[in-house]
Design an enzyme around this catalytic site. Sequence first.
Site: not given
Length: 440
Positions: A135, A194, A374
């Site tokens: 990520d 994220h 996600s």
Amino acid sequence: MRLMPLVALASLVVSTTLVAATPARYIVHFADAASAHAAGGQSRHARMARADMPRHVRSLAAGGEVFQLASGNEARFAAFPGVISVEEDRLLVPTAIVDSLWKRQWYMHDPKVGVDAEVAWKYTRGAGAVVAVLDTGITPHPEFDGQLLPGYDFISDAAAARDGDGRDADPTDMGNWSDPGDCLSPQGKPSTWHGTHMAGLVVARAGNPPGIVGLAPEAKLVPVRVLGRCGGRTSDIADAIVWASGGDVPGVPRIERRVDVINLSMGATGACGQALRQAIEQARSRGTVVVTSAGNDRKNVNTNTPANCPGVVSVAALGRDGGMAPYSNFGQQITLSAPGGNLGERGFDDILSTWNTGKRGQERSVFGYRGGTSVASPQVAALVALMRSADPDIGVDEVASQLVDNARPLPGRCPKGCGAGLMDAGATVDAVVEDRGRRP
Ligand SMILES: [Ca+2]
Ligand SMILES: [Ca+2]
Ligand SMILES: [Ca+2]
């Protein structure tokens, strides 16, 4: 999205709760000291004749006499003179230290649309399993203390990495903010942190610190940085998949042990290219499961890669009502679904996890809500960690079939295809444990 600063969290609460124990001991209260004394003597005499009579254990400082007695024989105390009351000498146990935001983690425990974490935790919390999150990297957070293994930064372009060089051993998230005009977009965007949000869903510590808890809080997480400014290159992601699954990548020291599962909460429009296809196939051949988000384009998942790659577990998102989330991709190539939230209409209907306040670079560690496929994917990856913890020998294809076989029928609607249904951590781990027991 809503922020919840760490400082606003209530202090750690440790209380005690009364629970009923096997009633083998009783506290008997007498009208006066003489009666108590007489009862003690009486029980000694009586027990010489009958073993099932109460045995005096001790006197309590604040009043009351402790007797031991076979369960169900409470009526024996009636023979004592001057008895006022009899109570069980109950066992008290410390209440588990509860994560103060647990109630807001509806996706873990909601009876209708949650993943049934607590049933899975009767068997395992993920000890021994390792998850790689590929990520944006990682930021420091109290929920990650002791939870991380050494990761790697696979971003080969220094300008995208913002750390001054190409690949390196430090997967710290330097922020993926963009200025107006960057990344083919007229608007600038703040950093998303994220990877930090994904990591919390997998391994945020149980209890202390009293924020959230991940689905596999005793598993370990390898943070792998592949997404930087404007996203991440297929070439870096493919190398990172090979590395995390224990393969050789030139110029990068080999990982200590291959991870059990890789989470890829990312996507691009198009077919599954050969580079990702080969990397995923290699990972599978070494025993690493690859889990990916279906994508948030409201399209058939076959248009989104890597969710359309052969051999992946692809995860669609459900809204708070348990039906397909309006943004989620869908279709035949979805393996199963997981809670993804409603995307911002009401923050608390999204998925709460670890986050950072920085608009560009890192600032303070906090908790925040995010929605999307996600956040659905790492919940499945965490479940794979629980499965591998329960049965380290379970194979890649068996993991997929157990996920599918034990998914729950969707609580809501998904006419376009959400795979086998809602991931069910409890039922899945239960089935894995049962099958392990049957293996010769
Ligand atoms: Ca670098
Ligand atoms: Ca770096
Ligand atoms: Ca915690």
